[in-house]
Each structure stands twice: as C-alpha cells, then as structure tokens.
Design a protein around this motif. Structure first.
Motif, PDB file in Angstrom:
ATOM      1  N   ILE A 100      -5.960  13.136   0.799  1.00  0.00           N
ATOM      2  CA  ILE A 100      -6.922  12.235   1.436  1.00  0.00           C
ATOM      3  C   ILE A 100      -6.604  12.213   2.927  1.00  0.00           C
ATOM      4  N   ARG A 101      -7.567  12.637   3.734  1.00  0.00           N
ATOM      5  CA  ARG A 101      -7.337  12.724   5.178  1.00  0.00           C
ATOM      6  C   ARG A 101      -7.787  11.433   5.863  1.00  0.00           C
ATOM      7  N   TYR A 102      -6.888  10.897   6.678  1.00  0.00           N
ATOM      8  CA  TYR A 102      -7.182   9.686   7.443  1.00  0.00           C
ATOM      9  C   TYR A 102      -7.504  10.097   8.881  1.00  0.00           C
ATOM     10  N   THR A 103      -8.608   9.571   9.411  1.00  0.00           N
ATOM     11  CA  THR A 103      -9.028   9.929  10.771  1.00  0.00           C
ATOM     12  C   THR A 103      -9.348   8.681  11.581  1.00  0.00           C
ATOM     13  N   GLN A 104      -9.252   8.815  12.897  1.00  0.00           N
ATOM     14  CA  GLN A 104      -9.612   7.741  13.818  1.00  0.00           C
ATOM     15  C   GLN A 104     -10.582   8.289  14.856  1.00  0.00           C
ATOM     16  N   THR A 105     -11.575   7.480  15.199  1.00  0.00           N
ATOM     17  CA  THR A 105     -12.558   7.853  16.218  1.00  0.00           C
ATOM     18  C   THR A 105     -12.565   6.776  17.292  1.00  0.00           C
ATOM     19  N   GLN A 106     -12.376   7.199  18.553  1.00  0.00           N
ATOM     20  CA  GLN A 106     -12.333   6.247  19.651  1.00  0.00           C
ATOM     21  C   GLN A 106     -13.738   5.921  20.133  1.00  0.00           C
ATOM     22  N   THR A 107     -13.978   4.648  20.439  1.00  0.00           N
ATOM     23  CA  THR A 107     -15.268   4.218  20.967  1.00  0.00           C
ATOM     24  C   THR A 107     -15.398   4.637  22.430  1.00  0.00           C
ATOM     25  N   LEU A 108     -16.508   5.265  22.761  1.00  0.00           N
ATOM     26  CA  LEU A 108     -16.739   5.671  24.144  1.00  0.00           C
ATOM     27  C   LEU A 108     -16.850   4.450  25.041  1.00  0.00           C
ATOM     28  N   ASN A 109     -16.212   4.519  26.201  1.00  0.00           N
ATOM     29  CA  ASN A 109     -16.231   3.430  27.180  1.00  0.00           C
ATOM     30  C   ASN A 109     -15.656   2.130  26.621  1.00  0.00           C
ATOM     31  N   GLY A 110     -14.835   2.265  25.597  1.00  0.00           N
ATOM     32  CA  GLY A 110     -14.192   1.079  25.024  1.00  0.00           C
ATOM     33  C   GLY A 110     -12.966   0.678  25.823  1.00  0.00           C
ATOM     34  N   SER A 111     -12.379  -0.432  25.433  1.00  0.00           N
ATOM     35  CA  SER A 111     -11.187  -0.926  26.110  1.00  0.00           C
ATOM     36  C   SER A 111     -10.032   0.050  25.930  1.00  0.00           C
ATOM     37  N   PRO A 112      -9.271   0.301  27.003  1.00  0.00           N
ATOM     38  CA  PRO A 112      -8.128   1.223  26.889  1.00  0.00           C
ATOM     39  C   PRO A 112      -6.901   0.558  26.247  1.00  0.00           C
ATOM     40  N   ILE A 113      -7.010  -0.739  26.002  1.00  0.00           N
ATOM     41  CA  ILE A 113      -5.871  -1.468  25.440  1.00  0.00           C
ATOM     42  C   ILE A 113      -5.746  -1.172  23.946  1.00  0.00           C
TER      43      ILE A 113
ATOM     44  N   ALA B 182      -4.049   1.393  18.261  1.00  0.00           N
ATOM     45  CA  ALA B 182      -5.113   2.293  18.705  1.00  0.00           C
ATOM     46  C   ALA B 182      -6.098   1.516  19.566  1.00  0.00           C
ATOM     47  N   THR B 183      -6.809   2.246  20.420  1.00  0.00           N
ATOM     48  CA  THR B 183      -7.869   1.635  21.207  1.00  0.00           C
ATOM     49  C   THR B 183      -9.070   1.362  20.307  1.00  0.00           C
ATOM     50  N   ALA B 184     -10.056   0.656  20.834  1.00  0.00           N
ATOM     51  CA  ALA B 184     -11.231   0.301  20.039  1.00  0.00           C
ATOM     52  C   ALA B 184     -11.873   1.546  19.441  1.00  0.00           C
ATOM     53  N   GLY B 185     -12.246   1.441  18.171  1.00  0.00           N
ATOM     54  CA  GLY B 185     -12.860   2.576  17.499  1.00  0.00           C
ATOM     55  C   GLY B 185     -12.982   2.322  16.011  1.00  0.00           C
ATOM     56  N   THR B 186     -13.159   3.371  15.270  1.00  0.00           N
ATOM     57  CA  THR B 186     -13.300   3.266  13.823  1.00  0.00           C
ATOM     58  C   THR B 186     -12.301   4.189  13.142  1.00  0.00           C
ATOM     59  N   SER B 187     -12.070   3.934  11.878  1.00  0.00           N
ATOM     60  CA  SER B 187     -11.176   4.767  11.076  1.00  0.00           C
ATOM     61  C   SER B 187     -11.845   5.051   9.743  1.00  0.00           C
ATOM     62  N   GLY B 188     -11.397   6.091   9.073  1.00  0.00           N
ATOM     63  CA  GLY B 188     -11.976   6.423   7.775  1.00  0.00           C
ATOM     64  C   GLY B 188     -11.124   7.413   7.021  1.00  0.00           C
ATOM     65  N   ILE B 189     -11.516   7.668   5.792  1.00  0.00           N
ATOM     66  CA  ILE B 189     -10.803   8.631   4.953  1.00  0.00           C
ATOM     67  C   ILE B 189     -11.811   9.565   4.304  1.00  0.00           C
ATOM     68  N   MET B 190     -11.364  10.763   3.982  1.00  0.00           N
ATOM     69  CA  MET B 190     -12.201  11.731   3.267  1.00  0.00           C
ATOM     70  C   MET B 190     -11.329  12.539   2.322  1.00  0.00           C
TER      71      MET B 190
ATOM     72  N   ALA C 209       0.845  -1.200   0.000  1.00  0.00           N
ATOM     73  CA  ALA C 209       0.000   0.000   0.000  1.00  0.00           C
ATOM     74  C   ALA C 209       0.881   1.251   0.000  1.00  0.00           C
ATOM     75  N   HIS C 210       0.641   2.103  -0.974  1.00  0.00           N
ATOM     76  CA  HIS C 210       1.403   3.338  -1.167  1.00  0.00           C
ATOM     77  C   HIS C 210       0.723   4.533  -0.494  1.00  0.00           C
ATOM     78  N   TYR C 211      -0.590   4.497  -0.360  1.00  0.00           N
ATOM     79  CA  TYR C 211      -1.403   5.572   0.251  1.00  0.00           C
ATOM     80  C   TYR C 211      -1.106   6.936  -0.393  1.00  0.00           C
ATOM     81  N   PRO C 212      -1.254   7.068  -1.687  1.00  0.00           N
ATOM     82  CA  PRO C 212      -0.909   8.336  -2.346  1.00  0.00           C
ATOM     83  C   PRO C 212      -1.783   9.493  -1.867  1.00  0.00           C
ATOM     84  N   GLY C 213      -1.129  10.572  -1.456  1.00  0.00           N
ATOM     85  CA  GLY C 213      -1.834  11.783  -1.034  1.00  0.00           C
ATOM     86  C   GLY C 213      -2.408  11.727   0.369  1.00  0.00           C
ATOM     87  N   TRP C 214      -2.198  10.654   1.118  1.00  0.00           N
ATOM     88  CA  TRP C 214      -2.790  10.525   2.457  1.00  0.00           C
ATOM     89  C   TRP C 214      -2.068  11.434   3.457  1.00  0.00           C
TER      90      TRP C 214
END
Length: 379
Positions: A205-218, A190-198, A84-89
């Motif tokens: 292309i912006r890569y973002t991460q969102t942490q799940t509330l009350n999720g595991s801290p591991i 990263a801790t439990a959550g989701t990721s995405g691009i826009m 994966a080259h991730y051009p422009g990320w």
C-alpha cells in the motif's frame, strides 16, 4: 476513658439523686419515692433523645447534589488504546521506497494493559480498543482471548484507526468521566496539502502526499490515519471535548508514542507545566478550564520515536516505571517518571535516533503519577 464510656456516664447522671439531697434529714420512704420519680423521668428522656435531631438545613423541595438524585450512577473512567500497524505500507523518500509498517507496535497493548490492570470482562471502566490488527491477550487472571474491538454504536462494525474512526470513538468515550487515551502510530510534519493511499502489487500500500499550491510553508504535525488521511491536533482535542462543558473537574491523560509528538498539540492547548529529564518548568497557569489535561510525549518536533525490546520505547519505559515495586511503594512523581524515561532513552546508541520525552500538564501535578487518576489537585 473511651467515648462510649463517657456516653454511658452522661446518661447515668440523669438517674442519680442530686448530692444536696443526701444532707437533708428526710424520711427514707420519701427518698425512695423521689428515686422512683427521677428514674421514670430519665427513662422518658432516654426514649425521646434518639428521635431528636438538628433542624434540616433545607426544605424537601430544595436542590440536591447530583449524587443524591434518584438513579444517579457515578461515571466510569474510560481507556482508549489507538494503535496503527500500517501493514504493507510503503512511501517514497528521496527516490527510495521505505516501509511505514510498524511491527513493534503490535506488542504495546500487552504492556499497557498490564500497567492498567486490565482483566477480560472488566466493567469497572469503559474500554475501547481501536487497532488495525488482532491482539490475543492473557490477563492477570490467566485468561487468554482476543481483545474486544471497539464498534460503532448500534452495529457490529469494528472501529479502525481511520480519521472518522478515531474522532468517533474519542467523542463517545469522553462523554463523561476521567480517561486515558494512548496513540501509537505515525505522526508526520508537512505543509498544507492532502495525503492518500493506493494499492500496489504484492499486497503493498503506497502512501503519498500532495502539497497545496501557494499554501503555507509552515509544516504542521498530523497523525497518519489508516485510510491515508491526516488528523491534526485541533481535531483530536476537539473530539475529546476538552475546553467544553461536556465534563467538569475531570482528568484526561494522553500518551503519544509517535514521532514529532510534542508538536502535535503545540499552540492548541495551554500546557504551562513541563516535566523533562533535566528539570521541571512550573509557571503560573493562565487557563480557566476546570479540567486537568496531562500529555505524555515520546519525542520533540523533528525527532523520531524509537523502539526498545520490540515495543515502542516510550511505552516500554513508561509502563516499566509504573509497574515497578518502588512506584507501588512510594508513588513516583511525574518528574521521577519522566526522568527515568529520559535517562533510558539517552542510552540509544545511535545519536541520530535520540528522543527527548516529556510530560506536560495544564495544572501542577502533585503526588504519585498514574495513568488513570480520578483527578489531580488544581492549584
């Protein structure tokens, strides 16, 4: 005297007159008749012997080995290269935008294919190239043309290093035979959550991460797929059918040139044998699997995976060792190979970027180390 000569002597004994007859005073005409009778009997025996064989150990309708079955074709080894080259990320880190684009990775296919002995049109193995960039490759025969991209079955749609793309190609490739799988790209913690691009202006292309509330801290390790998702180690290894009865007595070698590499499969598969630069840890294996699993990791948890000579550092040093003259002559062991990679990685001038590669395996590795062995002995 050679075996063929001994066989000739044995057959000639059948037509010779017994020594005891030589001392009996009998007419010469009787001796002539006796020789004719014995010679005729010897010819009859000689005609019968080739047709004799030991009794069959089974009946015609008893079970047979798979290799005896009509139409049996031995499974081909497979090679999967996922890069994966991730051009422009880009990604915001501590309030600053940082690039995620991996430029050096575009050169990794060439050195990997050289080490694997790839030639265009090679059908002795099953090849799967999953990349988000094009590669024009000149093979050992001097033929230069683009690498054929893996496609979804029944279509001409190229498979990209997305979550579904990676899982799909791993399932298809690992259906049978031994194989080598290489991944080069981002692996994050990263801790439990989701990721995405826009998409953003200027083809960014912006890569973002969102942490799940009350999720595991591991924090868990995951591959960043090119659709912005997360691919965890358990999904990766399950897609390869490891631990199932899909394959039996095969060897699967994984090469992970990425940050946090050793954390990706930690706690998921039992890999008791560890080969590092400082030595070898060889405990007694507890697994019941019939398949050998070998993992080459570029880094430890929390470490970055660097570049060297405009390639992934681990990939560069690994392939350099495998195509070396000393390896071709003597067959470097796994301990020799990882010691060479480790020592070269320690020449990194920036201590913050030091990485500790390792090779781990389910069963002990013996003999020369190769990316695509038929199988390693299981002791």
């Amino acid at each position: 005297m050679d075996p063929q000569q001994r066989r000739s002597d044995a057959s000639s004994a059948l037509v010779s007159v017994p020594r005891a007859l030589a001392f009996i005073s009998i007419p010469s005409w009787f001796k002539d008749i006796l020789r004719i009778i014995l010679s005729d009997r010897a010819r009859q025996i000689g005609q019968i012997l080739p047709r004799l064989s030991s009794p069959p150990f089974r009946k015609e309708n008893s079970p047979k080995w798979g290799s005896e079955a009509r139409g049996f074709v031995a499974p081909k080894d497979f090679v999967v290269l996922i890069l994966a080259h991730y051009p422009g990320w880009i990604m915001t880190v501590n309030g600053q935008d940082e690039t995620l684009q991996l430029n050096a990775i575009r050169n990794d296919p060439r050195i990997l294919l050289k080490a694997l002995g790839y030639a265009h049109g090679d059908e002795s193995r099953r090849w799967y190239f999953v990349m988000d960039f094009e590669v024009n490759y000149e093979d050992m025969n001097g033929v230069a043309k683009p690498l054929p991209r893996a496609v979804y079955p029944g279509t001409q749609i190229a498979v990209l290093p997305t979550g579904e793309g990676i899982r799909s190609i791993l399932r298809e490739a690992s259906a049978e035979g031994s194989g080598f799988v290489h991944f080069g790209g981002h692996c994050m913690l990263a801790t439990a959550g989701t990721s995405g691009i826009m998409d953003e202006p200027d083809e960014k292309i912006r890569y973002t991460q969102t942490q799940t509330l009350n999720g595991s801290p591991i924090k868990e390790a995951f591959i960043v797929t090119t659709d912005g998702g997360r691919l965890y180690g358990r999904e990766f290894i399950e897609s390869l059918g490891d631990g199932t009865d899909k394959r039996c007595g095969t060897t699967l070698t994984l090469s992970l040139d990425m940050c946090n590499a050793s954390a990706f499969l930690a706690g998921i598969v039992d890999m008791p044998y560890q080969y590092r630069g400082e030595g070898v840890q060889e405990p007694v294996p507890t697994t019941r699997s019939t398949n050998q699993l070998v993992v080459i990791s570029a880094s430890q948890r929390g470490q970055l995976a660097g570049t060297f000579s405009d390639c992934g550092a681990m990939t560069y040093f690994l392939t350099t060792a495998l195509i070396s003259e000393v390896h071709r002559r003597q067959g470097l062991s796994a301990a020799d190979v990882i010691r060479y990679i480790h020592d070269r990685c320690q020449s990194q001038p920036d201590e913050r970027l030091l990485q500790t590669p390792q090779i781990t395996s389910r069963y002990q590795l013996t003999g020369g180390f190769w990316l695509l062995p038929t199988r390693y002995p299981m002791l």
